[in-house]
Structures are given as C-alpha cells and as structure tokens.
Motif scaffolding. Structure first.
Motif: not given
Length: 408
Positions: A273-279, A375-385, A390-395
């Motif tokens: 949620w905290f990075n919804l549209f950019d992501f 498929g791929i698993l990415i590490d994040a969270d729904m609320v807590d940034p 960002d750079a690691q996930v995007k790579n």
C-alpha cells in the motif's frame, strides 16, 4: 496529453464515484450514525448478519490499508512499538493500535470508538488477539467466531453445525447491545444486496480474462474498498454496476488498462500500500498487466439464494481464501493461471503477514510444475516501508521481466 507524456496506465472514470461513496461511509460512521451502534469487525466476519442486527460495521484492517496508502503507516507502527508491541506484529494491527494511542497522527483522526467488537478466525489468528486488545482498550463486549481451518476439500458436517450455533449466539450477543430485534426480512434484504454485489465483483474480476485486460490489479485493490466496508448495501451494488459498465465499454472498444499489454501476470498476497502506484507503474511501463490476484478473490464467494440463508452464510465464511489448505490454494491458483492466460506470477512475501506468506514457496513450486508458468517471491510489507528496499526489489523484478521476454 501527448503520447510521450501519457501515463502507462489508464485511470478508471469510476474512481471519482468511489471516492464519493467512501467519503459518505466515513461521514456516516463518524457523524451521521442516527443512534446506530458501531461494531469493529474483521474482514472474515459475517457482516450481513451484523448489519441485520442494527450495527454499522467498521473494518480496522481496511483502515490499516488507508494508513499505508496515506504514508502514515510507519509513524503509527512506531507508536505501537513504543507501547511495547513487536515490530514483527502484523503492520495492519500496529497501524491501527498506533492510531488508538495517537489519533492526531492517524488519517481522519482515527476510527470512531466501537460499541462492541466481533472477530472471526477464518482469516488470521492474529486478528483474534488484536481485537481482544481493542475490546479491552475501549472496554466494550467482544465476540469471537471460531471457524475451523479447512484441510479437506469438503468440510465436515460437524464444522457447519459448530459455526451455525456460534452465529445464533452472535445474534443474541449483538441484539442485546443494539436493543433491536433481529429481523429475518431485513437480513434477507441485506443478503440480496450482498449476493448481487458479490456476483458483480466476480464479473468485474473476470474481465481480466479479456485481451487486452480492461483492469489491472491496482485498480482492483483500490476498488475493492466498498465490497469490504459496505457489503450488503444498495449504494455498493449501484457502484459496482457502474464500474462493470465501464469495464464492459473498454472491452467493446478494445481498450486495455495499460498501453501495449505484453505480459499477463498474477499477483499473490496483499498490496504494497505505501508504494502502490510507483510499484505497479514499473510493470505497466514494460507492458505487464496484473490480470488476476488472489487477494481480491477473497470476496467472490457466491451465494445460492435457493438455500437456507444461515447455512449459506456458514459456507461462504467457512471457505474464506486464507482458511483453505495450501493444496486448495495452489489448485485455485493453477485454475487462475489457465483461465486468465497468465505468463508469470509475482508473490509478495509480506514480512508481517504470516498467514498469507507462509507456504508461498511451496504453492509456487506446485503451480509452476503444473502449468510451466514461472514466478518470483519478493520481500516487502503491506504498511511498513522499513521492510522494503526499492532498488533491490526492482532489480529482481527486472530480471524476471527479462526472463518472460525470452519465453515470448
């Protein structure tokens, strides 16, 4: 707008109507209650029965998403941590708890205080303890619906009897607080609205089967708000009729949710949620559209109006997505991959959402073995940034897109 400057996604015109609908909802629970009591409820609680008992339902989970989207999540989580709550606790819970301790930092000043609290165990056991805390904090009555986990494809008869008795007890509990008599007629009317709305929501989700898809997962994440918070109301039914017409028009005109759809993806787990549209714009710019998501399927269980309404309530809430075994969830994902012609799977391994995230690797392994879709698993969270880089996930995601390109 020039072609060069055009955004990678096409915003739904229905968004402005969604904003009005949700603003009315928050105005109602905050100021225009007209004597109706408020119940804080979990997303898996039988809201149709709760409404029929004279309550206005409020969803702290949905409010957690709002905290994340409004960038207030980290501050509120840290407030809760300052009160002794672990950083590993569900960030929806921490955001809500933080808003209780410091409403000045909460979106809209926080949620209105409840007159009672109702939780169901069919989504997440954390909710049961979280809502126990809420009830103690506000000093209000608390009711828990214990819904057995569904290991098998068919529920045991005992399960249904067990849940039915609890729903009967819940009606007694709620009417003793609201001082209103439970009306079967009112319940059936609410159930009718809910049933028609759920069918529409399912049809809206299934527009993603078209190529190009007129809808993208971030649209569904935003536009699912009414089916969570306002399920069983006439206004919600009207809203989804409007949204469905808009998507049908897109299909007729061959308009996709994003420009130049190249890849069709499946999303698993709650939104970031905290990075919804950019992501999601990262994908849109590369022609990748999320045509289906497991998260938004959670409110797609259809009612059979020819069956007993209480028994249908039991079945719908018993078979909530996260109350199903990993095997059944994998089978559902396999069907979605085939029905939506999915090219790739993105699984959000949410750091603080254990019930959704645990087992994802095993599910993905089975789905890929059955369908051949990677498929791929990415590490994040729904609320807590703080749990997202960002750079690691995007790579990693860029490498996955390149893999999909080699398969076309």
């Amino acid at each position: 707008m020039s072609e060069k400057n055009e955004k990678p996604y096409r915003k739904l015109a229905s968004s402005k109507h969604l904003k009005r609908l949700m603003n009315r909802y928050f105005l109602t629970i905050g100021y225009l209650r007209f004597g109706r009591p408020i119940a804080w409820v979990t997303s898996g609680a039988p809201v149709e029965l709760i409404r029929a008992c004279g309550f206005l339902p409020v969803y702290p989970e949905n409010y957690g998403a709002i905290c994340g989207a409004s960038k207030a999540g980290q501050d509120l989580c840290q407030i809760a941590e300052g009160e002794g709550y672990s950083i590993d606790l569900c960030s929806y819970a921490r955001a809500n708890i933080g808003s209780m301790f410091n409403s000045e930092k909460a979106p809209g000043g926080g949620l209105p205080a409840p007159d009672c609290v109702v939780a169901a165990s069919n989504v997440c056991n954390t909710l049961v303890k979280w809502f126990e805390l809420v009830a103690a904090y506000f000093k209000v009555p608390y009711f828990v619906i214990d819904i057995p986990y569904q290991f098998e494809a068919e529920a045991a008869a005992f399960d249904d009897t067990y849940i039915t008795q609890q729903l009967t007890d819940m009606i007694t509990f709620l009417t003793s607080i609201s001082k209103k008599t439970f009306s079967q007629g009112k319940y059936l009317k609410i159930l009718k609205y809910s049933s028609e709305t759920i069918r529409l929501w399912k049809a809206i989700r299934e527009t993603g089967k078209h190529r190009p898809s007129p809808v993208n997962a971030p649209d569904l994440f935003i536009h699912m708000a009414p089916i969570v918070s306002l399920r069983g109301s006439r206004g919600t039914l009207r809203y989804y009729k409007r949204l469905h017409r808009e998507l049908d028009t897109r299909i007729e005109q061959g308009i996709g949710a994003i420009k130049q759809e190249r890849f069709r993806l499946l999303w698993d787990n709650i939104a970031i949620w905290f990075n919804l549209f950019d992501f999601f714009n990262f994908f849109s710019r590369q022609g990748a559209c999320f045509v289906v998501s497991t998260y938004t399927d959670a409110w797609s269980g259809e009612w059979d109006e020819n069956e007993d309404p209480i028994q249908e309530t039991v079945r719908i809430y018993r078979d909530a997505y996260l109350n199903l075994s990993q095997m059944r969830r994998a089978e559902m994902m396999i069907n979605s991959v085939k029905e939506y012609a999915v090219d790739g799977i993105i699984m959000h391994s949410g750091r603080t959402c254990k019930p959704y995230s645990l087992g994802q690797a095993a599910i993905l392994e089975k789905v890929t073995a059955e369908t051949g879709v990677p498929g791929i698993l990415i590490d994040a969270d729904m609320v807590d940034p703080r749990f997202y880089t960002d750079a690691q996930v995007k790579n990693r995601l860029q490498a996955f897109i390149e893999l999909l390109e080699t398969r076309t």
